[in-house]
Design an enzyme around this catalytic site. Structure first.
Site, PDB file in Angstrom:
ATOM      1  N   THR A  44      20.259 -67.358  21.858  1.00 29.01           N
ATOM      2  CA  THR A  44      21.473 -67.868  22.494  1.00 29.01           C
ATOM      3  C   THR A  44      22.127 -66.704  23.233  1.00 29.01           C
ATOM      4  OG1 THR A  44      22.774 -67.483  20.494  1.00 29.01           O
ATOM      5  CG2 THR A  44      21.802 -69.685  20.764  1.00 29.01           C
ATOM      6  N   GLY A  46      25.168 -65.211  23.571  1.00 33.51           N
ATOM      7  CA  GLY A  46      25.994 -64.232  22.861  1.00 33.51           C
ATOM      8  C   GLY A  46      25.201 -63.453  21.828  1.00 33.51           C
ATOM      9  N   CYS A  47      24.338 -64.138  21.116  1.00 33.49           N
ATOM     10  CA  CYS A  47      23.530 -63.482  20.078  1.00 33.49           C
ATOM     11  C   CYS A  47      22.521 -62.520  20.689  1.00 33.49           C
ATOM     12  CB  CYS A  47      22.828 -64.525  19.211  1.00 33.49           C
ATOM     13  SG  CYS A  47      23.995 -65.572  18.318  1.00 33.49           S
ATOM     14  N   THR A  48      21.953 -62.887  21.818  1.00 31.03           N
ATOM     15  CA  THR A  48      21.006 -62.009  22.504  1.00 31.03           C
ATOM     16  C   THR A  48      21.719 -60.760  23.001  1.00 31.03           C
ATOM     17  OG1 THR A  48      19.611 -63.880  23.123  1.00 31.03           O
ATOM     18  CG2 THR A  48      19.357 -61.857  24.422  1.00 31.03           C
ATOM     19  N   ALA A  51      22.366 -58.544  19.946  1.00 35.31           N
ATOM     20  CA  ALA A  51      21.131 -57.925  19.459  1.00 35.31           C
ATOM     21  C   ALA A  51      20.696 -56.784  20.376  1.00 35.31           C
ATOM     22  CB  ALA A  51      20.028 -58.975  19.357  1.00 35.31           C
TER      23      ALA A  51
END
Length: 97
Positions: A44, A46-48, A51
């Site tokens: 997703t 934001g998560c990418t 990370a």
């Protein structure tokens, strides 16, 4: 019962499956500090971004004695795909419960 953690609090006992299929027990962390970040789902936006930010700053964190772990509800196979696609040099853990 869950409680909110503050910076510097010890992490709760976490024994989870890593993206490579190994079992990681954070109580065994050997560095002076451990960064554990939680995110809802791999791939997703934001998560990418999060990370990749940890990836891009990992050398500085390691230089200060920190290990980094990311935790999500994704299964280990999905986490392995995420690690491979974004060249994440740290451990992702599956909390699929």
């Amino acid at each position: 019962m869950s409680r909110e953690l503050s910076t510097g609090d010890p992490a709760p006992a976490l024994r989870l499956t890593a993206h490579d299929g190994s079992i990681v027990d954070l109580a065994d962390a050997t560095h002076s500090g451990t960064v554990v970040y939680f995110y809802p789902k791999a791939f997703t936006p934001g998560c990418t971004t999060e990370a990749c930010d940890f990836r891009d700053n990992l050398a500085a964190l390691k230089g200060q004695g920190y290990d980094v772990y990311g935790v999500s509800g994704d299964d280990p196979q999905e986490l392995q795909r995420f690690v491979t696609e974004y060249h994440l040099p740290y451990t992702l853990l599956s909390d699929a419960s």
